[in-house]
Design an enzyme around this catalytic site. Structure first.
Site, PDB file in Angstrom:
ATOM      1  N   SER A 254     -15.032   0.964  25.144  1.00 11.66           N
ATOM      2  CA  SER A 254     -14.331   1.010  26.423  1.00 11.66           C
ATOM      3  C   SER A 254     -14.003  -0.405  26.910  1.00 11.66           C
ATOM      4  O   SER A 254     -13.357  -1.174  26.199  1.00 11.66           O
ATOM      5  CB  SER A 254     -15.160   1.804  27.439  1.00 11.66           C
ATOM      6  OG  SER A 254     -14.404   2.134  28.574  1.00 11.66           O
ATOM      7  N   ASP A 461      -9.628  11.018  23.125  1.00 10.05           N
ATOM      8  CA  ASP A 461      -9.795  10.195  24.321  1.00 10.05           C
ATOM      9  C   ASP A 461      -8.431   9.870  24.916  1.00 10.05           C
ATOM     10  O   ASP A 461      -7.541   9.384  24.214  1.00 10.05           O
ATOM     11  CB  ASP A 461     -10.531   8.902  23.944  1.00 10.05           C
ATOM     12  CG  ASP A 461     -10.670   7.950  25.121  1.00 10.05           C
ATOM     13  OD1 ASP A 461     -10.729   8.430  26.267  1.00 10.05           O
ATOM     14  OD2 ASP A 461     -10.739   6.738  24.887  1.00 10.05           O
ATOM     15  N   HIS A 523     -14.000   9.564  23.791  1.00  8.68           N
ATOM     16  CA  HIS A 523     -14.257   8.171  24.112  1.00  8.68           C
ATOM     17  C   HIS A 523     -15.571   7.675  23.504  1.00  8.68           C
ATOM     18  O   HIS A 523     -15.688   6.513  23.137  1.00  8.68           O
ATOM     19  CB  HIS A 523     -14.316   8.046  25.635  1.00  8.68           C
ATOM     20  CG  HIS A 523     -14.218   6.667  26.179  1.00  8.68           C
ATOM     21  ND1 HIS A 523     -13.052   5.935  26.162  1.00  8.68           N
ATOM     22  CD2 HIS A 523     -15.147   5.875  26.781  1.00  8.68           C
ATOM     23  CE1 HIS A 523     -13.261   4.760  26.742  1.00  8.68           C
ATOM     24  NE2 HIS A 523     -14.533   4.697  27.112  1.00  8.68           N
ATOM     25  N   MET A 524     -16.562   8.569  23.418  1.00  6.21           N
ATOM     26  CA  MET A 524     -17.898   8.200  22.933  1.00  6.21           C
ATOM     27  C   MET A 524     -18.102   8.767  21.536  1.00  6.21           C
ATOM     28  O   MET A 524     -18.748   9.792  21.332  1.00  6.21           O
ATOM     29  CB  MET A 524     -18.960   8.697  23.908  1.00  6.21           C
ATOM     30  CG  MET A 524     -18.761   8.160  25.318  1.00  6.21           C
ATOM     31  SD  MET A 524     -19.948   8.842  26.483  1.00  6.21           S
ATOM     32  CE  MET A 524     -19.328   8.168  28.038  1.00  6.21           C
TER      33      MET A 524
END
Length: 550
Positions: A254, A461, A523-524
């Site tokens: 991020s 994401d 995203h993760m």
């Protein structure tokens, strides 16, 4: 009472007379792995013989470098080693975990007690204090690489990565209703931890993030934060010489896509100075940068949002020619122009409006009710029903880290309130327009001097989408650019023989520059695809082709 650098030496001299032990409490949430022990026995198991421990202040200083000074501090019932070095006169490393004489146990004793853990603070100029939590490799700690992990935000704790993604344990809730608030939390063993083959440092930075705190002032820009991280890595490896010659890799996700290029730049620049100087602290054995779903080149990445949201296989709008998509394209076209102007003039009167313009484009996307970090999922933001950042686990982490027992074991001040993300820090960086600079350019001289760079991204994401990440890697003007542009997307086959994504690279082995897209991940990535993420890490650290396994 919090730590005062000026008082460290005096307090150390008074340690034997002011010592008071804070015994672990009986708790269903945070046990010490042996419920048969009495409270005094637990104290002995965790703390060891206090008198003999204080008499062996230098016991764990491995291969001490010239100029390194170690003193003792006991404060608020917590024992610390305090380390200083003249190369970094404004910094001191305050370490909570020290092997206790006669027992061989360590403090803390949480998460994965099968490995050595170290926690503590980097104290900056008496007023700023950065928290870290370190885990040795489960495999060969003396040989395996040293890996730094940072979460982003800006303002979010790296404990998110530790307890929700890639650390040796994962946060869990024992609530009878999994859809409701957690009534109690604990951790479970993570078989896919990145500590399987790496010594991993989780650092909360800048100050104000997680357990990190400031007595006055704050940091609101990535260049300043990078200087602190470099000092931390130098002091840590000076204190723990067994890891000093191990390969160093810096990683994160991020907003770490902005942090890490600055950190890489500082490490690379300082290493060049140290190779020709007589400074006693050796240079760091810096090998690579890994950025997951990062934000590193805003003009290109924000411009890619309409392509992802309207035209990709992962589009969130059904009609690519509808009013929503047309409006989004218009907003992001304006954002791109302002961002490129910011690149040229580097003036806050241009860069702050550019920042606000670019982020405002996400407003209509949030109205869709999706989890912006994983568009496969819905998110109910009303009263944080689905938790901070649309993940209930963020709330569970806050419950766990705010436990008095956990704070005591990790050496955090009792009065600190742990939050997964500090939105005041986020706003400070926002109005400094820190994000609106092309930090990706800082990677160019790093790559040219042989430091490898991997950019990876989960395809689900929306916040830092994989299309924009791949586009900016295409534009990176290195000697590998032509080869990368001509590279073919090759299937990434995980160890269970499934196609988990695709890879493009240029250079030797895993690549001097590489990009990887991960399927069925947001995203993760390590949380969504733990096995694929671990395979990626192992191949990257060993500099093996990332598409291995076919």
């Amino acid at each position: 009472m919090r730590y005062s650098l000026a008082a460290a030496t005096t307090t150390a001299l008074l340690a034997t007379s002011t010592l008071s032990l804070a015994l672990p409490t009986a708790s269903s949430l945070f046990n010490l792995q042996d419920s048969s022990l009495s409270v005094p026995a637990v104290a002995e198991k965790v703390f060891g013989s206090v008198g003999s421990w204080l008499g062996n202040a230098e016991k764990n200083v491995h291969d001490t470098v010239k100029g390194l000074k170690v003193s003792k501090l006991v404060q608020d019932g917590v024992d610390y080693d305090v380390l200083t070095h003249p190369d970094h006169p404004s910094y001191r490393l305050r370490v909570t975990s020290t092997s206790n004489s006669g027992t061989g146990t360590t403090m803390p004793h949480l998460c994965d007690p099968s490995v050595k853990m170290i926690s503590g603070y980097l104290d900056v100029s008496e007023t700023k204090h950065l928290f870290f939590w370190f885990f040795e490799s489960r495999d060969k700690p003396k040989e395996d690489p040293l890996l730094l992990w940072l979460n982003g935000g800006p303002g979010c704790s790296s404990t998110t990565g530790l307890l929700f993604e890639l650390g040796p344990c994962m946060i869990t809730s024992t609530s009878p209703d999994p859809s409701g608030p957690a009534t109690s939390v604990n951790t479970t063993y993570n078989p896919h931890s990145w500590t399987n083959h790496a010594n991993v440092l989780f650092l909360d930075q800048p100050v104000g993030v997680g357990y990190s705190y400031s007595d006055s002032g704050s940091v609101d820009n990535s260049p300043a934060a990078a200087e602190d991280v470099h000092a931390f890595l130098q002091l840590f490896t000076a204190r723990y010489g067994k890891y000093r010659d191990n390969d160093l890799h810096i990683s994160g996700e991020s907003y770490a896509g902005t942090y890490l290029p600055h950190i890489a730049h500082v490490i690379h620049s300082e290493n060049k100075k140290r190779s020709t100087s007589l400074a006693p602290l050796p240079k760091l054995n810096f090998k690579s940068v890994m950025i997951g779903n990062g934000l590193s080149e805003p003009a290109t990445q924000f411009a890619s949002v309409p392509e992802y949201a309207c035209d990709s296989p992962y589009a969130v709008y059904k009609d690519p020619n509808g009013s929503e998509c047309e409006g989004l394209r218009s907003k992001m076209a304006r954002c791109e122009k302002l961002a490129e102007t910011c690149y040229r003039v580097n003036n806050k009167f241009v860069c702050v409006p550019a920042t606000l313009s670019c982020w405002s484009g996400f407003g209509q996307l949030q109205d869709l009710g999706l989890n912006m970090y994983d568009t496969r999922k819905k998110c109910d933001r009303a009263e944080d029903k689905d938790g901070p950042l649309c993940y209930r686990q963020m709330g569970w982490i806050e419950t766990y880290m705010n436990s008095p027992e956990v704070k005591k074991q990790l050496g955090a001040p009792a009065d600190i309130e742990f939050k997964s993300c500090n939105m005041d820090i986020n706003k400070s960086f926002l109005f400094k327009a820190d994000v609106m600079h092309r930090s990706s350019d800082l990677l160019i001289p790093v790559i040219e001097d042989g430091i490898r760079v991997l950019i990876y991204a989960g395809v689900n994401d929306l916040m830092c989408n994989f299309i924009g990440n791949e586009h900016w890697v295409d534009k990176l003007e290195t000697t590998y650019q032509a080869a990368f542009l001509n590279s073919t997307a090759t299937p990434f086959i995980s160890s269970n023989k499934t196609e988990a994504g695709y890879v493009r690279s240029a250079g030797h082995g895993a690549g001097n520059i590489a990009f990887m897209a991960i399927y069925e991940a947001g995203h993760m990535v390590p949380q969504d695809q733990p096995l694929a993420a671990l395979n990626m890490l192992d191949r990257w650290l060993n500099n093996e082709p990332l598409a291995l396994g076919k």
